[in-house]
Design a protein around this motif. Structure first.
Motif, short mmCIF file in Angstrom:
data_model
loop_
_atom_site.label_atom_id
_atom_site.label_comp_id
_atom_site.label_asym_id
_atom_site.label_seq_id
_atom_site.Cartn_x
_atom_site.Cartn_y
_atom_site.Cartn_z
N PRO A 261 0.83 -1.22 0.00
CA PRO A 261 0.00 0.00 0.00
C PRO A 261 0.86 1.26 0.00
O PRO A 261 1.97 1.27 0.53
CB PRO A 261 -0.80 -0.13 1.30
N VAL A 262 0.33 2.32 -0.59
CA VAL A 262 1.06 3.58 -0.66
C VAL A 262 0.88 4.34 0.66
O VAL A 262 -0.23 4.77 0.97
CB VAL A 262 0.55 4.46 -1.82
N PRO A 263 1.95 4.51 1.44
CA PRO A 263 1.81 5.35 2.65
C PRO A 263 1.58 6.80 2.25
O PRO A 263 2.07 7.26 1.21
CB PRO A 263 3.16 5.19 3.36
N ILE A 264 0.86 7.53 3.07
CA ILE A 264 0.60 8.95 2.81
C ILE A 264 1.21 9.76 3.95
O ILE A 264 0.96 9.49 5.13
CB ILE A 264 -0.90 9.23 2.69
N ALA A 265 2.01 10.74 3.58
CA ALA A 265 2.59 11.69 4.54
C ALA A 265 2.00 13.06 4.26
O ALA A 265 1.95 13.50 3.11
CB ALA A 265 4.11 11.72 4.41
N ALA A 266 1.53 13.72 5.30
CA ALA A 266 0.86 15.02 5.13
C ALA A 266 1.71 16.14 5.72
O ALA A 266 2.26 16.01 6.82
CB ALA A 266 -0.50 15.01 5.80
N ALA A 267 1.81 17.24 4.97
CA ALA A 267 2.55 18.42 5.42
C ALA A 267 1.66 19.22 6.36
O ALA A 267 0.53 19.55 6.03
CB ALA A 267 2.97 19.27 4.23
N VAL A 268 2.19 19.52 7.55
CA VAL A 268 1.44 20.29 8.53
C VAL A 268 2.29 21.45 9.04
O VAL A 268 3.52 21.42 8.95
CB VAL A 268 0.97 19.43 9.73
N SER A 269 1.63 22.47 9.58
CA SER A 269 2.35 23.65 10.05
C SER A 269 1.81 24.18 11.37
O SER A 269 2.43 25.06 11.97
CB SER A 269 2.29 24.76 9.00
N GLY A 270 0.66 23.68 11.83
CA GLY A 270 0.08 24.20 13.06
C GLY A 270 -1.04 23.32 13.56
O GLY A 270 -1.29 22.22 13.03
N ASP A 271 -1.73 23.79 14.57
CA ASP A 271 -2.75 22.99 15.25
C ASP A 271 -3.86 22.55 14.31
O ASP A 271 -4.35 21.41 14.39
CB ASP A 271 -3.33 23.78 16.42
N ARG A 272 -4.31 23.46 13.42
CA ARG A 272 -5.43 23.10 12.54
C ARG A 272 -5.06 21.96 11.61
O ARG A 272 -5.87 21.04 11.39
CB ARG A 272 -5.87 24.32 11.73
N SER A 273 -3.86 22.01 11.05
CA SER A 273 -3.46 20.95 10.12
C SER A 273 -3.16 19.65 10.86
O SER A 273 -3.41 18.56 10.34
CB SER A 273 -2.27 21.39 9.27
N VAL A 274 -2.62 19.73 12.08
CA VAL A 274 -2.41 18.52 12.88
C VAL A 274 -3.75 17.85 13.16
O VAL A 274 -3.92 16.64 12.97
CB VAL A 274 -1.69 18.86 14.20
N GLU A 275 -4.74 18.62 13.57
CA GLU A 275 -6.06 18.08 13.87
C GLU A 275 -6.70 17.45 12.64
O GLU A 275 -7.36 16.40 12.72
CB GLU A 275 -6.96 19.19 14.40
N ALA A 276 -6.47 18.08 11.47
CA ALA A 276 -7.10 17.59 10.24
C ALA A 276 -6.46 16.31 9.73
O ALA A 276 -7.16 15.41 9.25
CB ALA A 276 -7.04 18.67 9.17
N PHE A 277 -5.13 16.20 9.83
CA PHE A 277 -4.43 15.14 9.10
C PHE A 277 -3.84 14.04 9.96
O PHE A 277 -3.55 12.96 9.44
CB PHE A 277 -3.35 15.74 8.21
N ALA A 278 -3.65 14.26 11.25
CA ALA A 278 -3.10 13.20 12.09
C ALA A 278 -3.94 11.91 12.04
O ALA A 278 -3.38 10.81 11.99
CB ALA A 278 -2.93 13.69 13.53
N PRO A 279 -5.29 12.01 12.01
CA PRO A 279 -6.08 10.77 11.93
C PRO A 279 -6.08 10.13 10.55
O PRO A 279 -6.49 8.98 10.41
CB PRO A 279 -7.50 11.24 12.30
N LEU A 280 -5.67 10.86 9.51
CA LEU A 280 -5.80 10.38 8.13
C LEU A 280 -4.49 9.91 7.52
O LEU A 280 -4.47 8.95 6.74
CB LEU A 280 -6.37 11.49 7.24
N ALA A 281 -3.40 10.59 7.82
CA ALA A 281 -2.12 10.30 7.18
C ALA A 281 -1.32 9.30 8.01
O ALA A 281 -1.56 9.11 9.20
CB ALA A 281 -1.33 11.59 6.98
N ASP A 282 -0.33 8.68 7.36
CA ASP A 282 0.54 7.74 8.06
C ASP A 282 1.73 8.45 8.71
O ASP A 282 2.21 8.02 9.75
CB ASP A 282 1.06 6.69 7.06
N HIS A 283 2.21 9.52 8.05
CA HIS A 283 3.42 10.18 8.50
C HIS A 283 3.27 11.70 8.43
O HIS A 283 2.40 12.22 7.73
CB HIS A 283 4.62 9.74 7.66
#
Length: 328
Positions: A165-187
């Motif tokens: 499977p293709v792992p997904i890593a999400a670029a984050v910069s602050g609380d809003r992006s952490v909240e949005a992507f921590a449950p969805l991305a692998d890294h």
């Protein structure tokens, strides 16, 4: 153990050179390679912007060991997420399971070219969240219909699904992006060594029952050269845009805009934020801020397309030795 990577900087080199540098980076001992995905260079002096996915396909065949990653692609405006899902699956097959899909909310510089405008930060976060969900659905290999707030998918299916499977890593910069992507991305992907951001990511994943030991992938520009003055001049000429910070860099639409926005950045200003010259210990010191902040993977950007061969010939291997020794 901290892993060290090499950046295939599409903004500063043409496609054939990038493939050659990818091979050299593997031979020098880098653990992984990341590729930018741009339609424009940041500054006209960089002079390039080949299609990253074609380059990565060639790199997948020209290399054997290094992991590969987009750093990052924006699957929301210039690309529809259904198309990103297909090409990520194909690249994973070509790379024999070595590929990670790095995604982010993008920059106006690259996304404006399709004439769809430039959304607000909040809307871009919503779009990326939905795009990741669509990509995940399509990577099951099942037929997908999707009608969301931002995207529609009509009877789509990925026919060539990789075994890994293709792992997904999400670029984050602050609380809003952490909240949005921590449950969805692998890294996690981040470009500043902020320990509180890394800790918030791990905490957010644990709170949702996900493993808290995800990879944390960073990137830092360096400008190695035997002549420090030449290194400072090159970094200023091609990388002074870096001083603007991502809040500014995400919104400017053209290379002329970046040139105007950075016209008062001095060479010494650039040298303060980018280690320049032959001193490998100074580079190690700058990179160390990332592993001290909890980054597991750190990709180096050697500034200047014409400076890559000398970097590989003289600096890459001893620098990697110093980095690995210091990071233990």
């Amino acid at each position: 153990m901290t892993r060290f990577g090499y950046t295939l900087m599409t903004e500063q080199s043409g496609p054939k050179d990038l493939v050659r540098y990818a091979v050299s980076a593997e031979q020098a001992g880098f653990d992984f390679e990341v590729s930018s995905d741009h339609y424009f260079p940041w500054l006209a002096s960089q002079g390039h912007a080949p299609y990253a996915w074609s380059v990565l396909g060639a790199v997948a065949h020209a290399t054997e060991r290094v992991e590969l990653m987009t750093y990052v692609t924006c699957p929301t405006i210039r690309y529809h997420p259904a198309v990103v899902a297909q090409k990520a699956a194909t690249l994973q097959i070509l790379a024999d399971g070595r590929f990670t899909l790095g995604v982010g909310t993008g920059e106006n510089l690259n996304e404006h070219v399709v004439g769809k405008g430039w959304p607000t930060v909040a809307r871009r976060l919503e779009m990326l969240r939905e795009a990741i969900q669509i990509i995940r659905e399509l990577h099951t290999g099942e037929l997908v219909d999707w009608k969301g707030e931002h995207f529609e998918v009509d009877s789509a299916r990925i026919w060539d699904v990789p075994e890994v499977p293709v792992p997904i890593a999400a670029a984050v910069s602050g609380d809003r992006s952490v909240e949005a992507f921590a449950p969805l991305a692998d890294h996690l992907i981040a470009v500043e060594p902020k320990k509180d951001l890394v800790d918030a990511w791990h905490d957010a994943r644990r709170a949702t029952g996900l493993p808290g030991d995800a990879r944390v992938i960073g990137q830092i520009p360096i400008c190695w050269d035997r002549d420090r003055d030449a290194a400072v001049e090159r970094a200023h000429d091609q990388f002074r845009w870096f001083a603007g910070g991502w809040a500014v860099n995400a919104d400017l639409p053209t290379t002329m805009g970046f040139d105007g926005a950075t016209q008062f950045v001095r060479p010494e200003d650039t040298a303060e934020s980018i280690p320049c010259g032959p001193d490998l210990d100074a580079i190690v010191e700058a990179v160390s801020e990332y592993w001290k902040a909890g980054f597991t993977d750190i990709a180096l950007v050697q500034v200047g397309g014409d400076a890559q061969d000398a970097f590989f010939a003289e600096a890459a291997e001893p620098l990697l030795d110093k980095l690995r020794s210091a990071a233990q």
